[in-house]
Write an enzyme that holds these catalytic residues in place. Structure first.
Site, mmCIF file in Angstrom:
data_model
loop_
_atom_site.group_PDB
_atom_site.id
_atom_site.type_symbol
_atom_site.label_atom_id
_atom_site.label_comp_id
_atom_site.label_asym_id
_atom_site.label_seq_id
_atom_site.Cartn_x
_atom_site.Cartn_y
_atom_site.Cartn_z
ATOM 1 C CG HIS A 1 83.676 -26.878 14.292
ATOM 2 N ND1 HIS A 1 83.728 -26.076 15.414
ATOM 3 C CD2 HIS A 1 84.889 -26.770 13.708
ATOM 4 C CE1 HIS A 1 84.918 -25.506 15.487
ATOM 5 N NE2 HIS A 1 85.640 -25.916 14.471
ATOM 6 C CG HIS B 1 78.309 -29.737 7.206
ATOM 7 N ND1 HIS B 1 78.742 -29.154 6.045
ATOM 8 C CD2 HIS B 1 77.553 -28.770 7.818
ATOM 9 C CE1 HIS B 1 78.292 -27.919 5.962
ATOM 10 N NE2 HIS B 1 77.556 -27.662 7.025
ATOM 11 C CG HIS C 1 74.452 -27.097 10.933
ATOM 12 N ND1 HIS C 1 75.500 -26.394 11.489
ATOM 13 C CD2 HIS C 1 74.702 -27.139 9.603
ATOM 14 C CE1 HIS C 1 76.340 -26.021 10.527
ATOM 15 N NE2 HIS C 1 75.875 -26.462 9.372
ATOM 16 C CG HIS D 1 74.143 -26.988 5.667
ATOM 17 N ND1 HIS D 1 74.672 -26.186 6.645
ATOM 18 C CD2 HIS D 1 72.820 -26.671 5.573
ATOM 19 C CE1 HIS D 1 73.707 -25.416 7.137
ATOM 20 N NE2 HIS D 1 72.578 -25.698 6.512
ATOM 21 C CB THR E 1 76.044 -21.248 8.917
ATOM 22 O OG1 THR E 1 76.468 -22.615 8.929
ATOM 23 C CG2 THR E 1 74.984 -21.036 7.848
ATOM 24 C CB THR E 2 81.204 -22.434 10.234
ATOM 25 O OG1 THR E 2 81.568 -22.765 8.889
ATOM 26 C CG2 THR E 2 80.164 -23.435 10.722
HETATM 27 C C1 GRE Z 1 79.292 -24.777 7.307
HETATM 28 O O1 GRE Z 1 80.450 -24.865 7.729
HETATM 29 O O2 GRE Z 1 78.301 -24.961 8.019
HETATM 30 C C2 GRE Z 1 79.126 -24.472 5.866
HETATM 31 C C3 GRE Z 1 80.146 -24.805 4.975
HETATM 32 C C4 GRE Z 1 80.027 -24.540 3.635
HETATM 33 C C5 GRE Z 1 78.886 -23.947 3.162
HETATM 34 C C6 GRE Z 1 77.864 -23.618 4.042
HETATM 35 C C7 GRE Z 1 77.976 -23.886 5.412
HETATM 36 O O3 GRE Z 1 81.273 -25.403 5.430
HETATM 37 O O4 GRE Z 1 76.991 -23.566 6.245
HETATM 38 ZN ZN ZN Z 2 76.501 -26.013 7.512
#
Ligand code: GRE
Ligand code: ZN
Length: 225
Positions: free
Chosen positions: A64, A89, A91, A108, A175-176
């Site tokens: 992801h 991570h 996005h 994030h 957000t997931t």
């Molecule tokens: C995500 O998977 O994008 C995520 C997390 C933990 C906190 C916020 C978030 O894994 O958006």
């Molecule tokens: Zn995230």
């Protein structure tokens, strides 16, 4: 479990709530993330006390996103609450939008308190001057989904922060999936700059891994003074 979640098609964001009973909040939650940041309320908010060490442990392509996991030793203190830095991570494009406009990417930094609550420091990423730390991450990120591997020692998370730590604050969610509404969002107002070539390299792996913006349902967004 049926179809796995994704960012488009049969497992896309509109379906997340149906894919698994545990994902109900994705469909019916009233405090979902991300959101468009539009009207904000200037407020005396606590300073973000980030005490991040070079404690990066592993890097993983989890199917992801690209994620770096941290060992113990890095914290965020917000008022009286102390959180531990777990992972960062990425996005693409940004998940939060500012006045309807997105940025090329968003990082994030996920922190957790002993109570289980999360605080996520969001960093918007604009294209411009290279960021050496993000370049180092892009150079060493696993191209295919797979197990976590040891990350480059010396990766300095502090080098992926803007100079000013002004922030927007609101209550939201992961957000997931499972979209749990347990996140204190701390989105920095100032973006960092990263090389467009590094964004392009990330986009080769993940051209689109952003959830669409969600209804604010009358939530307030505070902006630190
Ligand atoms: C995500 O998977 O994008 C995520 C997390 C933990 C906190 C916020 C978030 O894994 O958006
Ligand atoms: Zn995230």
């Amino acid at each position: 479990e049926g179809a796995h979640w994704s960012y488009e098609g049969a497992g896309g964001p509109a379906k997340w709530g149906d894919l698994d009973a545990a994902n109900k909040a994705c469909a019916v939650g009233l405090q979902q993330s991300p959101i468009d940041i539009e009207a904000t309320i200037k407020s005396q908010l606590p300073a973000l006390k980030l005490r991040w060490a070079r404690s990066v442990d592993t890097i993983v392509n989890n199917g992801h996103t690209i994620q770096l996991n941290f060992a113990e030793g890095s914290t965020l203190t917000l008022g009286d609450v102390k959180y531990k830095l777990l992972q960062v991570h990425f996005h693409r494009p940004s998940e939060h939008t500012i006045g309807g406009k997105n940025f090329p990417m968003e990082a994030h930094f996920v922190h957790r308190a002993d109570t289980g609550g999360l605080a996520v420091v969001g960093v918007l990423m604009a294209e411009g001057r290279p960021n050496a730390t993000f370049s180092q991450i892009v150079k060493t990120m696993p191209a295919a989904e797979g197990p976590a591997v040891k990350a480059d020692a010396g990766i300095n998370p502090n080098a992926m922060l803007p100079q000013k730590l002004s922030y927007f604050r609101y209550s939201g969610s992961l957000t997931t999936p499972p979209c749990s509404e347990v996140v204190e969002w701390l989105l920095l107002t100032d973006p960092i700059q990263v090389a467009s070539a590094d964004v392009a390299a990330f986009a080769k792996l993940y051209p689109m891994n952003a959830r669409p913006v969600q209804k604010d349902n009358r939530r307030y967004v505070l902006r630190s003074i």
